[in-house]
Scaffold this motif. Structure first.
Motif, short mmCIF file in Angstrom:
data_model
loop_
_atom_site.label_atom_id
_atom_site.label_comp_id
_atom_site.label_asym_id
_atom_site.label_seq_id
_atom_site.Cartn_x
_atom_site.Cartn_y
_atom_site.Cartn_z
N GLN A 90 0.82 -1.21 0.00
CA GLN A 90 0.00 0.00 0.00
C GLN A 90 0.85 1.26 0.00
O GLN A 90 0.67 2.16 -0.83
CB GLN A 90 -0.91 -0.02 1.22
CG GLN A 90 -1.82 1.17 1.34
CD GLN A 90 -2.54 1.19 2.67
OE1 GLN A 90 -2.77 0.17 3.29
NE2 GLN A 90 -2.88 2.37 3.14
N CYS A 175 -5.78 -3.47 1.17
CA CYS A 175 -4.84 -2.63 0.42
C CYS A 175 -5.60 -1.91 -0.69
O CYS A 175 -5.49 -0.70 -0.88
CB CYS A 175 -3.74 -3.51 -0.14
SG CYS A 175 -2.54 -2.63 -1.11
N PHE A 179 -5.34 2.13 -0.52
CA PHE A 179 -4.17 2.76 -1.14
C PHE A 179 -4.53 4.07 -1.84
O PHE A 179 -3.72 4.99 -1.92
CB PHE A 179 -3.44 1.78 -2.07
CG PHE A 179 -3.98 1.73 -3.48
CD1 PHE A 179 -5.08 0.97 -3.77
CD2 PHE A 179 -3.37 2.46 -4.49
CE1 PHE A 179 -5.58 0.92 -5.05
CE2 PHE A 179 -3.87 2.42 -5.79
CZ PHE A 179 -4.98 1.65 -6.06
#
Lengths: 304, 287
Positions: A90, A175, A179
């Protein structure tokens, strides 16, 4: 001057009036529950079958039980492992994309489109997303069909029965959901850096790699620490995705059981003593992490 | 590997770097959107078609699946309505009162201010899960299980929204304006409602969306409080779907149900995306 002060005092009582709703609601719905949570952690209070045990005062007995049974450590480790598996890709992706989006030299076209797309998963209901991944990655689900159709595997791969892939799916999903958010935060930080620094470095013949590692990263340190700690706080709260994905069991062999799933289990079985002790432990961890955020953002004068 | 690319990036021309950036961004976008496309396709396929394998071509059974779902045991429409009510009320209360709290701190000087402001910042990070035990006990003690009150009222005290509003106010709301309103004879309450709130419109919009979405997606606390099928919100129904014996289930219905809870948010997001992405960035810079 005197007149102004008198006027100010007359108006300032409105400060209290406007604060009232917040203070009242906070006291009733957050402060009182916190006190009862701590209070409950000192009592033995659960249901064994149909008989109600307690509440009996046991002092720190619940805490002792919590730390002595190995469960807490297993779940803490699971939470941490999944968080690390999620955070490393991430932060890496976010730094890369943030650097690209904020690079004036690069002049990416359609960056608004890309930003919109990468932020999208953040708003999706985590439980629905987890349910979707459960159906997609189930033994007879579309992903297995796809992999078999292209000849990658011969028999369905049991994604949710293997520790690595089950944790991997949870980490990947988290993630994917976060992100975009991190990218936008980091990008905003990068845009805030004085561009004359980059220009000076370029004149001195620095490569874009050098600029990134010698100028951008060090100046970004406070935001990076902020992102790291808030992500850790978020990771500690990991619940919806593993809960729905594994139907609350934390399977395979409890390898995806997180701290909050453990808490949820105690709350559902109405074991208030243990739930209280676990809550207090989580609260202390949270408090320490929050203090770090507070220190970092408080000292950050650059952003004013 | 990516790191190397970054370092050697300087060796490449701007065009080369741009090309790499476009390829990577396209790949990432693909990974963000792929799942939703598969969801869309699968929601239009019948159970039989779903068993037969993977495809990217939509079929024609969307309406049949939808009708079957409505005829089934899961109260989807009621769940949607419940989610709507809870999230809308949440958004309104949260934004209105957070702005009010921020205004109290921003515009007035009172004795306790120097304690209250740091206090709110300190409690900002405490997650709701940590006090869930006391919260559930309190709610059931007040006879408020299966009620929306404990899901809605607490949003009045939302430290994160307060903090955002406070930051926004510092940059957009000059105290001289409030002074001018006073001279014109506007009462404090009226000033807040008719001058301050309209000035805060961009921040209000962003935060309303965020609190709506976070309430829409909230699962932990509602699952502990709502037991009556008629009161359940969408995330709880989804969890119920998961614990049902899903193999016997018509998978077409499962996909339609998931699509039903995901796609409305996506559509709203696409309409408002510009403001949302800017709002996140704004919060970040000022944090």
């Amino acid at each position: 001057m005197n007149k102004k002060n008198a006027k100010a005092v007359r108006y300032n009582k409105w400060g209290y009036i406007f604060l009232m709703p917040f203070i009242l609601v906070y006291m009733v719905f957050q402060f009182v529950p916190m006190v009862t949570t701590i209070y409950n952690s000192f009592f033995e209070n659960y249901k064994a079958g149909l008989t109600q045990v307690g509440p009996n005062f046991v002092g720190l007995g619940n805490y002792q039980k919590l730390f002595e049974s190995g469960d807490l450590w297993i779940y803490a480790k699971n939470t941490l492992v999944i968080w690390v598996m999620c955070f490393i890709p991430q932060i890496f992706l976010s730094l890369l994309l943030g650097a690209w989006f904020s690079d004036v030299q690069l002049k990416l076209k359609g960056s608004r489109f890309f930003k919109t797309v990468i932020y999208l998963p953040n708003l999706i209901m985590a439980s629905a997303f987890a349910m979707l991944f459960f159906t997609l990655f189930s033994d007879g689900g579309p992903i297995n069909s796809l992999l078999m159709q292209i000849g990658f595997i011969d028999t369905p791969y049991k994604f949710l029965s293997n520790t690595g892939s089950a944790r991997g799916i949870i980490a990947f999903l988290n993630c994917l959901m976060w992100f975009g958010n991190t990218t936008i935060l980091l990008m905003a930080g990068m845009m805030g850096i004085d561009t004359s620094l980059f220009e000076a470095a370029e004149v001195d013949g620095a490569t874009s790699g050098q600029i990134f590692f010698k100028i951008t990263l060090p100046l970004l340190r406070p935001i990076l620490v902020y992102v790291l700690v808030t992500s850790l706080l978020g990771g500690l709260q990991l619940f919806d995705v593993p809960q729905i994905l594994t139907n609350g069991t934390g399977d395979p062999v409890r390898s995806t059981m997180t701290m909050i799933m453990y808490l949820n289990r105690h709350l559902f079985s109405k074991n208030y003593g243990m739930a209280g002790a676990l809550s207090v432990v989580l609260f202390i961890i949270t408090a320490i992490l929050s203090l770090v955020v507070f220190k970092v953002t408080g000292n950050d004068k650059r952003k004013g | 590997m990516e790191k190397k690319r970054l370092r050697t990036g300087s060796g490449l021309s701007v065009y080369g770097r741009r090309l790499i950036a476009y390829i990577v961004l396209t790949l990432i976008s693909f990974f963000c959107l792929f799942w939703f496309y598969v969801l869309f396709v699968n929601a239009t396929r019948s159970n039989g078609e779903l068993q037969s394998g993977f495809t990217l071509i939509p079929s024609t059974h969307f309406l049949t699946n939808w009708k079957n779902l409505l005829a089934g045991t899961i109260p989807v429409l009621k769940g949607m309505l419940n989610s709507m009510v809870v999230s809308t009320l949440n958004a309104i209360l949260c934004v209105y009162f957070s702005t009010m709290t921020a205004y109290a701190i921003h515009a007035y000087d009172f004795k306790l201010k120097k304690y209250i402001y740091p206090f709110i910042l300190m409690v900002m990070m405490i997650p709701s899960q940590v006090t869930a035990l006391g919260f559930v006990k309190l709610a059931s003690g007040m006879g408020l299980e299966d009620s929306f009150i404990p899901l809605v009222i607490p949003s009045i005290a939302a430290p994160v929204t307060f903090f955002y509003m406070k930051q926004y106010m510092e940059s957009t709301l000059p105290l001289s304006l409030i002074e001018a309103a006073r001279i014109d004879g506007s009462g404090e309450f009226r000033t807040f409602n008719h001058i301050v709130l309209p000035l805060m419109k961009p921040a209000v919009a962003v935060q309303a969306i965020f609190s709506f979405v976070s309430s829409w997606n909230n699962y932990f606390i509602p699952a502990l409080l709502l037991h009556d099928d008629k009161k359940k919100t969408l995330p709880i129904l989804i969890a119920q779907l998961r614990s049902a014996d899903w193999l016997k289930f018509d998978m077409g219905q499962v996909y339609v149900m998931i699509a039903f809870s995901i796609f409305p948010v996506i559509i709203v997001y696409l309409i408002l995306s510009k403001h949302i992405v800017q709002g996140v960035a704004l919060g970040g810079v000022k944090e």
